[in-house]
Design a protein around this motif. Structure first.
Motif, PDB file in Angstrom:
ATOM      1  N   PHE A   1       0.810  -1.218   0.000  1.00  0.00           N
ATOM      2  CA  PHE A   1       0.000   0.000   0.000  1.00  0.00           C
ATOM      3  C   PHE A   1       0.847   1.275   0.000  1.00  0.00           C
ATOM      4  O   PHE A   1       0.324   2.369  -0.186  1.00  0.00           O
ATOM      5  N   ASN A   2       2.133   1.139   0.199  1.00  0.00           N
ATOM      6  CA  ASN A   2       2.989   2.329   0.287  1.00  0.00           C
ATOM      7  C   ASN A   2       3.031   3.114  -1.018  1.00  0.00           C
ATOM      8  O   ASN A   2       3.263   4.329  -1.010  1.00  0.00           O
ATOM      9  N   ASN A   3       2.825   2.455  -2.139  1.00  0.00           N
ATOM     10  CA  ASN A   3       2.895   3.128  -3.433  1.00  0.00           C
ATOM     11  C   ASN A   3       1.525   3.454  -4.012  1.00  0.00           C
ATOM     12  O   ASN A   3       1.427   3.811  -5.195  1.00  0.00           O
ATOM     13  N   ILE A   4       0.488   3.341  -3.216  1.00  0.00           N
ATOM     14  CA  ILE A   4      -0.850   3.704  -3.679  1.00  0.00           C
ATOM     15  C   ILE A   4      -1.077   5.182  -3.386  1.00  0.00           C
ATOM     16  O   ILE A   4      -1.110   5.599  -2.226  1.00  0.00           O
ATOM     17  N   HIS A   5      -1.208   5.965  -4.460  1.00  0.00           N
ATOM     18  CA  HIS A   5      -1.364   7.410  -4.306  1.00  0.00           C
ATOM     19  C   HIS A   5      -2.629   7.942  -4.959  1.00  0.00           C
ATOM     20  O   HIS A   5      -2.932   9.125  -4.824  1.00  0.00           O
ATOM     21  N   SER A   6      -3.349   7.109  -5.685  1.00  0.00           N
ATOM     22  CA  SER A   6      -4.507   7.595  -6.432  1.00  0.00           C
ATOM     23  C   SER A   6      -5.600   6.538  -6.461  1.00  0.00           C
ATOM     24  O   SER A   6      -5.385   5.368  -6.093  1.00  0.00           O
ATOM     25  N   LEU A   7      -6.750   6.947  -6.946  1.00  0.00           N
ATOM     26  CA  LEU A   7      -7.868   6.024  -7.085  1.00  0.00           C
ATOM     27  C   LEU A   7      -7.531   4.929  -8.093  1.00  0.00           C
ATOM     28  O   LEU A   7      -7.880   3.760  -7.889  1.00  0.00           O
ATOM     29  N   ASP A   8      -6.833   5.286  -9.173  1.00  0.00           N
ATOM     30  CA  ASP A   8      -6.430   4.279 -10.158  1.00  0.00           C
ATOM     31  C   ASP A   8      -5.519   3.224  -9.536  1.00  0.00           C
ATOM     32  O   ASP A   8      -5.638   2.031  -9.830  1.00  0.00           O
ATOM     33  N   ASP A   9      -4.609   3.681  -8.666  1.00  0.00           N
ATOM     34  CA  ASP A   9      -3.739   2.721  -7.982  1.00  0.00           C
ATOM     35  C   ASP A   9      -4.567   1.771  -7.110  1.00  0.00           C
ATOM     36  O   ASP A   9      -4.319   0.559  -7.088  1.00  0.00           O
ATOM     37  N   LEU A  10      -5.550   2.315  -6.407  1.00  0.00           N
ATOM     38  CA  LEU A  10      -6.349   1.512  -5.488  1.00  0.00           C
ATOM     39  C   LEU A  10      -7.209   0.492  -6.231  1.00  0.00           C
ATOM     40  O   LEU A  10      -7.551  -0.559  -5.684  1.00  0.00           O
ATOM     41  N   ARG A  11      -7.541   0.797  -7.473  1.00  0.00           N
ATOM     42  CA  ARG A  11      -8.365  -0.129  -8.267  1.00  0.00           C
ATOM     43  C   ARG A  11      -7.639  -1.441  -8.585  1.00  0.00           C
ATOM     44  O   ARG A  11      -8.268  -2.390  -9.042  1.00  0.00           O
TER      45      ARG A  11
ATOM     46  N   VAL B   1      -3.770  -2.309  11.204  1.00  0.00           N
ATOM     47  CA  VAL B   1      -4.304  -1.097  10.577  1.00  0.00           C
ATOM     48  C   VAL B   1      -3.267  -0.550   9.612  1.00  0.00           C
ATOM     49  O   VAL B   1      -2.126  -0.263  10.001  1.00  0.00           O
ATOM     50  N   GLU B   2      -3.639  -0.423   8.342  1.00  0.00           N
ATOM     51  CA  GLU B   2      -2.749   0.169   7.340  1.00  0.00           C
ATOM     52  C   GLU B   2      -2.445   1.610   7.746  1.00  0.00           C
ATOM     53  O   GLU B   2      -3.319   2.321   8.230  1.00  0.00           O
ATOM     54  N   SER B   3      -1.219   2.067   7.518  1.00  0.00           N
ATOM     55  CA  SER B   3      -0.761   3.314   8.145  1.00  0.00           C
ATOM     56  C   SER B   3      -0.647   4.519   7.230  1.00  0.00           C
ATOM     57  O   SER B   3      -0.304   5.612   7.703  1.00  0.00           O
ATOM     58  N   GLU B   4      -0.954   4.389   5.920  1.00  0.00           N
ATOM     59  CA  GLU B   4      -0.658   5.478   4.995  1.00  0.00           C
ATOM     60  C   GLU B   4      -1.878   6.147   4.362  1.00  0.00           C
ATOM     61  O   GLU B   4      -1.788   7.298   3.937  1.00  0.00           O
ATOM     62  N   ILE B   5      -3.005   5.466   4.267  1.00  0.00           N
ATOM     63  CA  ILE B   5      -4.100   5.902   3.389  1.00  0.00           C
ATOM     64  C   ILE B   5      -5.390   6.121   4.162  1.00  0.00           C
ATOM     65  O   ILE B   5      -5.701   5.402   5.109  1.00  0.00           O
ATOM     66  N   LEU B   6      -6.146   7.124   3.720  1.00  0.00           N
ATOM     67  CA  LEU B   6      -7.521   7.330   4.151  1.00  0.00           C
ATOM     68  C   LEU B   6      -8.399   7.517   2.922  1.00  0.00           C
ATOM     69  O   LEU B   6      -8.014   8.219   1.978  1.00  0.00           O
ATOM     70  N   LEU B   7      -9.565   6.902   2.917  1.00  0.00           N
ATOM     71  CA  LEU B   7     -10.591   7.229   1.936  1.00  0.00           C
ATOM     72  C   LEU B   7     -11.490   8.293   2.535  1.00  0.00           C
ATOM     73  O   LEU B   7     -11.776   8.283   3.738  1.00  0.00           O
ATOM     74  N   HIS B   8     -11.959   9.211   1.689  1.00  0.00           N
ATOM     75  CA  HIS B   8     -12.840  10.265   2.183  1.00  0.00           C
ATOM     76  C   HIS B   8     -14.054  10.407   1.285  1.00  0.00           C
ATOM     77  O   HIS B   8     -13.938  10.478   0.060  1.00  0.00           O
ATOM     78  N   TYR B   9     -15.237  10.411   1.896  1.00  0.00           N
ATOM     79  CA  TYR B   9     -16.479  10.763   1.202  1.00  0.00           C
ATOM     80  C   TYR B   9     -17.515  11.149   2.258  1.00  0.00           C
ATOM     81  O   TYR B   9     -17.457  10.676   3.401  1.00  0.00           O
TER      82      TYR B   9
ATOM     83  N   GLN C   1      -1.022  13.216   8.355  1.00  0.00           N
ATOM     84  CA  GLN C   1       0.111  12.603   7.657  1.00  0.00           C
ATOM     85  C   GLN C   1      -0.298  11.477   6.701  1.00  0.00           C
ATOM     86  O   GLN C   1       0.564  10.881   6.047  1.00  0.00           O
ATOM     87  N   ARG C   2      -1.576  11.165   6.615  1.00  0.00           N
ATOM     88  CA  ARG C   2      -2.015  10.104   5.708  1.00  0.00           C
ATOM     89  C   ARG C   2      -2.394  10.693   4.347  1.00  0.00           C
ATOM     90  O   ARG C   2      -2.859  11.827   4.262  1.00  0.00           O
ATOM     91  N   ARG C   3      -2.202   9.907   3.298  1.00  0.00           N
ATOM     92  CA  ARG C   3      -2.661  10.303   1.975  1.00  0.00           C
ATOM     93  C   ARG C   3      -4.174  10.098   1.896  1.00  0.00           C
ATOM     94  O   ARG C   3      -4.676   9.011   2.207  1.00  0.00           O
ATOM     95  N   VAL C   4      -4.870  11.124   1.465  1.00  0.00           N
ATOM     96  CA  VAL C   4      -6.330  11.068   1.400  1.00  0.00           C
ATOM     97  C   VAL C   4      -6.756  10.875  -0.048  1.00  0.00           C
ATOM     98  O   VAL C   4      -6.397  11.663  -0.927  1.00  0.00           O
ATOM     99  N   ILE C   5      -7.505   9.823  -0.299  1.00  0.00           N
ATOM    100  CA  ILE C   5      -8.081   9.555  -1.618  1.00  0.00           C
ATOM    101  C   ILE C   5      -9.573   9.840  -1.541  1.00  0.00           C
ATOM    102  O   ILE C   5     -10.304   9.211  -0.782  1.00  0.00           O
ATOM    103  N   LYS C   6     -10.031  10.822  -2.313  1.00  0.00           N
ATOM    104  CA  LYS C   6     -11.414  11.227  -2.278  1.00  0.00           C
ATOM    105  C   LYS C   6     -12.241  10.382  -3.251  1.00  0.00           C
ATOM    106  O   LYS C   6     -11.823  10.159  -4.388  1.00  0.00           O
ATOM    107  N   LEU C   7     -13.388   9.926  -2.787  1.00  0.00           N
ATOM    108  CA  LEU C   7     -14.283   9.131  -3.605  1.00  0.00           C
ATOM    109  C   LEU C   7     -15.498   9.938  -4.023  1.00  0.00           C
ATOM    110  O   LEU C   7     -15.942  10.828  -3.287  1.00  0.00           O
ATOM    111  N   GLN C   8     -16.034   9.619  -5.193  1.00  0.00           N
ATOM    112  CA  GLN C   8     -17.267  10.253  -5.652  1.00  0.00           C
ATOM    113  C   GLN C   8     -18.464   9.544  -5.024  1.00  0.00           C
ATOM    114  O   GLN C   8     -18.428   8.337  -4.758  1.00  0.00           O
ATOM    115  N   MET C   9     -19.521  10.312  -4.817  1.00  0.00           N
ATOM    116  CA  MET C   9     -20.743   9.747  -4.244  1.00  0.00           C
ATOM    117  C   MET C   9     -21.644   9.205  -5.339  1.00  0.00           C
ATOM    118  O   MET C   9     -21.629   9.705  -6.452  1.00  0.00           O
TER     119      MET C   9
END
Length: 282
Positions: free
Chosen positions: A137-147, A212-220, A273-281
């Motif tokens: 998960f350390n190299n996941i920076h975008s929604l495309d990466d998470l897919r 608990v993964e330490s780098e990422i948060l999803l937000h919506y 300090q976490r990378r936030v990936i925003k999701l569409q509703m």
């Protein structure tokens, strides 16, 4: 008081007996008008945080409105209910109140109490992952990466349409506890959980060695509210008033601060300090 003056010329014993009768009648009426509320035992969510919503926050709101609405009693049925069955029971009136995400609430056929129960804590999700998988998960920076990863989620949970909307692959189960086993068995890659939920969840099933993964948060946007039957206007107003009072006098925030997982979640957001990936509703 008027009755007492009107009977002042009666013998003292009669007056005393009359007063006793009135006191007993008032006591019986008070006991008879105690508001009986049935609250659910959840089956599709972690049972450990139900105590915040029902054992503590609901009681706080009800306690702050006793002067207007009178005393109350809470009853919990022995049967655990999944989300869809629970909504049906509230519609029928066999359960009086439930908590639920705002996502999809317009289709529930219930009345929402418009005071958020968790504030911004319910808008962020962190991941449970297998021990040793953090590097994935350390190299996941975008929604495309998470897919490129597969999520696990409850089949009836409101997050399902959010994952679909954002083209995030997932597998589902109708049982909360089974999702831990499925993650450990490599059936999916991550288990997104509310930031307010996740901190103690690895301890629920330590045999699965999850972290608990330490780098990422999803937000919506995902507020959580109490819901009651559409025509239960008295309870709706009572809860609205009680929650607003608890919010205004700070007792709701003080209650949240006593819960370790909530305190940890607030600290995580404050650290930023976490990378936030925003999701569409949906």
């Amino acid at each position: 008081m008027r009755l007492y003056r009107a009977q002042a010329k009666l013998p003292a014993l009669v007056v005393w007996l009359l007063g006793l009768l009135l006191a007993l009648t008032a006591s019986n009426l008070s006991a008879g008008t105690s508001q009986r509320l049935v609250v659910p035992m959840y089956g599709a969510e972690d049972p450990h945080h139900d105590s915040y919503f029902f054992s503590r926050l609901l009681k706080l709101a009800l306690d702050k409105t006793v002067s207007e609405y009178g005393p109350y009693t809470l009853e919990i049925p022995e049967v655990m209910l999944t989300d869809d069955r629970l909504k049906a029971q509230v519609v029928k009136g066999t359960v009086d109140v439930m908590w639920h995400s705002s996502i999809g609430s317009e289709d529930m056929g219930l009345r929402m109490i418009p005071v958020s129960l968790l504030g911004e804590l319910s808008e962020y999700r962190a991941f449970l992952v297998r021990h040793g998988d953090q590097a994935r998960f350390n190299n996941i920076h975008s929604l495309d990466d998470l897919r490129q990863m597969v999520a696990g989620i409850g089949a009836q949970w409101p997050g399902v349409p959010v994952l679909k909307k954002n083209d995030l692959p997932y597998v589902s189960s109708s049982r909360y506890e089974l999702l831990f086993r499925m993650l450990a068995a490599d059936r999916f890659d991550y288990f997104p959980r509310g930031l307010y939920q996740i901190h103690s969840e690895p301890n629920l099933y330590p045999e699965f060695n999850l972290v608990v993964e330490s780098e990422i948060l999803l937000h919506y946007p995902n507020d959580v509210y109490f819901f009651v039957r559409e025509d239960n206007s008295e309870l709706a107003e009572r809860l609205r008033l009680g929650l607003e009072r608890a919010q205004e006098d700070g007792s709701k925030q003080r209650l949240m601060e006593t819960i370790p997982r909530f305190h940890w979640a607030q600290q995580e957001l404050a650290r930023g300090q976490r990378r936030v990936i925003k999701l569409q509703m949906p």
